[in-house]
Design a protein around this motif. Structure first.
Motif, mmCIF file in Angstrom:
data_model
loop_
_atom_site.group_PDB
_atom_site.id
_atom_site.type_symbol
_atom_site.label_atom_id
_atom_site.label_comp_id
_atom_site.label_asym_id
_atom_site.label_seq_id
_atom_site.Cartn_x
_atom_site.Cartn_y
_atom_site.Cartn_z
ATOM 1 N N GLU A 3 0.902 -4.154 8.209
ATOM 2 C CA GLU A 3 1.478 -4.728 6.995
ATOM 3 C C GLU A 3 2.454 -5.844 7.348
ATOM 4 O OE1 GLU A 3 2.836 -1.763 4.345
ATOM 5 O OE2 GLU A 3 0.905 -0.767 4.333
ATOM 6 N N PRO A 4 2.724 -6.779 6.404
ATOM 7 C CA PRO A 4 3.564 -7.933 6.706
ATOM 8 C C PRO A 4 4.955 -7.569 7.222
ATOM 9 C CG PRO A 4 2.593 -8.124 4.517
ATOM 10 C CD PRO A 4 2.226 -6.783 5.063
ATOM 11 N N TYR A 5 5.564 -6.556 6.677
ATOM 12 C CA TYR A 5 6.873 -6.100 7.128
ATOM 13 C C TYR A 5 6.723 -4.646 7.554
ATOM 14 C CZ TYR A 5 8.357 -10.295 4.779
ATOM 15 O OH TYR A 5 8.489 -11.589 4.385
ATOM 16 N N PRO A 6 6.384 -4.438 8.803
ATOM 17 C CA PRO A 6 6.091 -3.071 9.226
ATOM 18 C C PRO A 6 7.297 -2.149 9.071
ATOM 19 C CG PRO A 6 6.164 -4.551 11.113
ATOM 20 C CD PRO A 6 6.314 -5.387 9.888
ATOM 21 N N PHE A 26 -8.037 9.920 7.652
ATOM 22 C CA PHE A 26 -8.635 9.215 8.780
ATOM 23 C C PHE A 26 -7.745 8.089 9.273
ATOM 24 C CE2 PHE A 26 -12.026 11.176 6.471
ATOM 25 C CZ PHE A 26 -12.873 11.656 7.469
ATOM 26 N N CYS A 27 -7.724 7.896 10.580
ATOM 27 C CA CYS A 27 -6.998 6.764 11.154
ATOM 28 C C CYS A 27 -7.688 5.480 10.720
ATOM 29 C CB CYS A 27 -6.977 6.861 12.677
ATOM 30 S SG CYS A 27 -6.162 5.445 13.461
ATOM 31 N N GLU A 28 -6.900 4.531 10.271
ATOM 32 C CA GLU A 28 -7.429 3.253 9.813
ATOM 33 C C GLU A 28 -8.137 2.500 10.929
ATOM 34 O OE1 GLU A 28 -4.022 1.182 8.367
ATOM 35 O OE2 GLU A 28 -3.589 2.709 6.864
ATOM 36 N N CYS A 29 -7.686 2.706 12.145
ATOM 37 C CA CYS A 29 -8.214 1.956 13.276
ATOM 38 C C CYS A 29 -9.410 2.657 13.921
ATOM 39 C CB CYS A 29 -7.105 1.738 14.297
ATOM 40 S SG CYS A 29 -7.611 0.801 15.755
ATOM 41 N N CYS A 30 -9.200 3.827 14.512
ATOM 42 C CA CYS A 30 -10.261 4.479 15.293
ATOM 43 C C CYS A 30 -11.114 5.444 14.472
ATOM 44 C CB CYS A 30 -9.668 5.210 16.485
ATOM 45 S SG CYS A 30 -8.667 6.655 16.044
ATOM 46 N N GLY A 31 -10.699 5.756 13.260
ATOM 47 C CA GLY A 31 -11.477 6.645 12.406
ATOM 48 C C GLY A 31 -11.324 8.115 12.714
ATOM 49 N N ALA A 32 -10.390 8.469 13.592
ATOM 50 C CA ALA A 32 -10.179 9.885 13.901
ATOM 51 C C ALA A 32 -9.741 10.621 12.642
ATOM 52 C CB ALA A 32 -9.116 10.043 14.986
ATOM 53 N N GLU A 33 -10.328 11.778 12.421
ATOM 54 C CA GLU A 33 -9.876 12.622 11.318
ATOM 55 C C GLU A 33 -8.732 13.476 11.854
ATOM 56 O OE1 GLU A 33 -11.421 15.888 8.050
ATOM 57 O OE2 GLU A 33 -12.821 15.157 9.551
ATOM 58 N N LEU A 82 -8.443 -3.721 7.059
ATOM 59 C CA LEU A 82 -7.036 -3.472 7.374
ATOM 60 C C LEU A 82 -6.647 -3.952 8.773
ATOM 61 C CD1 LEU A 82 -6.681 0.128 5.883
ATOM 62 C CD2 LEU A 82 -6.046 -2.061 4.832
ATOM 63 N N LYS A 83 -7.606 -4.458 9.517
ATOM 64 C CA LYS A 83 -7.351 -4.914 10.889
ATOM 65 C C LYS A 83 -6.504 -6.187 10.868
ATOM 66 C CE LYS A 83 -9.776 -6.594 14.972
ATOM 67 N NZ LYS A 83 -11.096 -6.920 15.518
ATOM 68 N N PRO A 84 -5.344 -6.163 11.538
ATOM 69 C CA PRO A 84 -4.510 -7.372 11.599
ATOM 70 C C PRO A 84 -5.239 -8.497 12.330
ATOM 71 C CG PRO A 84 -3.292 -5.437 12.337
ATOM 72 C CD PRO A 84 -4.723 -5.032 12.216
ATOM 73 N N TRP A 98 -12.707 -1.276 14.117
ATOM 74 C CA TRP A 98 -11.817 -0.634 13.149
ATOM 75 C C TRP A 98 -12.619 0.153 12.124
ATOM 76 C CZ3 TRP A 98 -6.453 -1.217 11.397
ATOM 77 C CH2 TRP A 98 -5.603 -1.574 12.450
ATOM 78 N N HIS A 99 -12.139 1.348 11.816
ATOM 79 C CA HIS A 99 -12.766 2.204 10.813
ATOM 80 C C HIS A 99 -12.726 1.537 9.440
ATOM 81 C CE1 HIS A 99 -14.255 6.002 9.295
ATOM 82 N NE2 HIS A 99 -13.286 6.045 8.407
ATOM 83 N N TYR A 100 -11.585 0.918 9.146
ATOM 84 C CA TYR A 100 -11.418 0.142 7.912
ATOM 85 C C TYR A 100 -11.172 -1.308 8.329
ATOM 86 C CZ TYR A 100 -10.796 4.697 5.698
ATOM 87 O OH TYR A 100 -10.981 5.982 5.255
ATOM 88 N N PRO A 101 -12.234 -2.086 8.561
ATOM 89 C CA PRO A 101 -12.075 -3.442 9.093
ATOM 90 C C PRO A 101 -11.209 -4.360 8.236
ATOM 91 C CG PRO A 101 -14.408 -2.938 8.673
ATOM 92 C CD PRO A 101 -13.614 -1.727 8.324
#
Length: 95
Positions: free
Chosen positions: A6-9, A39-46, A76-78, A71-74
C-alpha cells in the motif's frame, strides 16, 4: 489486512511464514495459535494450512518458487516488488 504494497505501509507486525510478505495484523490471531484460513496475497499460502508447521511452510515455498513465485493476487503486486529482499523476512523457524 494491509500489506507493504500500500502507498503508506502500516507498521508490520507479522510476516508470512512462507514468503515473508509483511502484514499489519497476524492471520494467526493475537495468540498466534488461531489461524483465520485466509490466503497470502503474494504466495497464496492458506494461513493455518500451508504454514501450520515449518515443514509445511518450506514445502509450500518450494512449490511456489518452483512455479515461478508469481503473486496469488497479481493486482496487489507492487510495481517495485523484488523477491529476494522479501524472503529475508521469513521468520527464522520457518526458513
Amino acid at each position: 489486512m494491509k500489506t507493504l504494497s500500500e502507498p503508506y505501509p502500516p507498521m508490520i507486525i507479522w510476516n508470512c511464514r512462507v514468503c515473508g510478505l509483511g502484514y499489519d495484523e497476524s492471520p494467526w490471531g493475537v495468540d498466534d495459535r488461531t489461524p483465520d484460513f485466509t490466503f497470502c496475497e503474494c504466495c497464496g499460502a492458506e494461513f493455518g494450512y500451508n504454514d501450520y508447521s515449518p515443514e509445511s511452510a518450506r514445502r509450500h515455498r518450494a512449490n511456489w518458487l518452483e512455479g515461478g513465485a508469481s503473486w496469488h493476487y497479481p493486482n496487489l503486486k507492487p510495481l517495485d516488488w523484488r523477491l529476494e529482499p522479501q524472503l529475508t523476512f521469513i521468520p527464522d523457524r520457518y526458513r
